[in-house]
Design an enzyme around this catalytic site. Structure first.
Site, short mmCIF file in Angstrom:
data_model
loop_
_atom_site.label_atom_id
_atom_site.label_comp_id
_atom_site.label_asym_id
_atom_site.label_seq_id
_atom_site.Cartn_x
_atom_site.Cartn_y
_atom_site.Cartn_z
N SER A 53 1.25 -1.67 0.23
CA SER A 53 0.25 0.14 -0.42
C SER A 53 0.54 1.09 -0.04
CB SER A 53 -0.46 -0.07 1.34
OG SER A 53 -1.34 -0.84 1.07
N ARG A 83 1.15 8.39 6.21
CA ARG A 83 0.56 6.96 6.58
C ARG A 83 -0.63 7.48 6.67
NH1 ARG A 83 1.20 2.71 9.13
NH2 ARG A 83 3.44 2.60 8.49
N HIS A 132 -2.66 6.40 3.88
CA HIS A 132 -3.31 5.47 3.96
C HIS A 132 -4.14 4.72 4.75
CE1 HIS A 132 -2.27 1.41 6.13
NE2 HIS A 132 -2.14 0.77 5.16
#
Lengths: 216, 216
Positions: B16, B41, B44
């Site tokens: 990812s 992040r 994500h």
């Protein structure tokens, strides 16, 4: 400097919902009356108007989900985060409980034994303990993939599937697959197509249904 | 039908992150090396590339946040949802605790007595018990407004402010104001400008810092 008011949470929510409805209207978005309140609450939670397009519903999914909640059906989530985002007072009022198996010791143990993920084992436990539960999945596409298997094996008959994992790998496909199965089997389902979703979205959808079902 | 794999969570995360970096590159987005991992992040967690533009950092905010975490500084959140999204193992490894006062009985009682919101009282308790804590606010703009007052009164000296409430009323302004104050007082701050944010975003930013600080 503009004076900001410390408004009452309910007043602020009403004002927010008014803004959301107005902006959707300005965008020319028309939502089916039956499902609009779920979309509004999801946008309220995310400030992301993409959900006006992304959220899809099988026939009467919201109404059937509310009926299940009014009957006290347990909600199984794939994260403790989603579970803790579901309004505890609203659940109490309807006699609903929310459960998440992910952090349980037996889940880690069984996942290690079987060489699989905790999300998969969580769904297995869900099927054992709440085969007719409401399943709200905001994180793990593998939870949806496992649910698909469990439904096909006749071990899981969800009262509602909230299929809103977020992410970049397997996520889009897992939501398309569970939605196709839900349509085929006439299982009520609400899904966020595409990559977006998350624990807050899963909780927001459950809360929208809980509130409308009489939880507030 | 495409065969989807039940991959290991860490492999899926790495894949990812690779997709996120590649798509940011394709979009021509260049992020400062120092803060890029926090943005990655957050994307994500949300699948929302808007955060590449929305997230702003005061000078060395990530490094200073990591130093505070490495020293075991307590994280105070405005929702139990954000708290439960922060990786417990990573915190344990660094000797960090996360606290949220919102659902405590004394908070509801004091808020009713004072005719204010639980978010405001939660920040007052935060200032009393953890005046030098890390404050991660993903929901309540009133929490940020109250923090602003507490900082001006000299009762709160946060080691880091994560200012990412989501919503339509007071949200944009509350983030702009706390960021301006943070810049003025040289308090490390990470904020999501605009309407977007949320408990998952607050948790994601804390996790990014925890992991990079040695929590994983």
């Amino acid at each position: 400097m503009k004076e900001l008011k410390f408004g009452k949470p309910m007043e602020i929510e009403n004002e927010s919902m008014h803004i959301i409805r107005r902006e959707l209207e300005e965008m020319g978005v028309e939502l089916p009356e039956e499902h609009a309140f779920v979309v509004h609450r999801t946008i309220h939670t995310t400030a992301d108007f993409d959900y006006a397009k992304n959220l899809v519903f099988t026939p009467h999914a919201a109404r059937r989900g509310m009926e299940a909640l009014a009957a006290g059906t347990t909600i199984v989530t794939d994260t403790n985060m989603a579970r803790s985002g579901i309004n505890a007072k609203a659940m109490e009022r309807l006699g609903v409980e929310a459960r998440c198996f992910m952090a349980e010791e037996r889940v880690a143990r069984r996942a290690a034994q079987l060489g699989t993920t905790r999300a998969v084992v969580s769904m297995d436990l869900g099927a054992e303990e709440f085969p007719g539960g409401i399943y709200a999945i905001g994180n793990a596409p593998t939870a949806l993939l496992r649910m698909e298997e469990l439904i096909r094996e006749g071990r899981l008959h969800p009262a509602l599937i909230v299929a809103v994992p977020v992410g970049f790998v397997n996520v889009v496909e897992s939501k398309e697959r569970i939605l196709a199965l839900a349509e085929e089997r006439d299982i009520p389902a609400i899904a966020a197509m595409g990559r977006k979703g998350g624990s807050t979205v899963a909780a927001a959808i459950c809360n929208a249904l809980l509130y409308r079902a009489g939880g507030r």
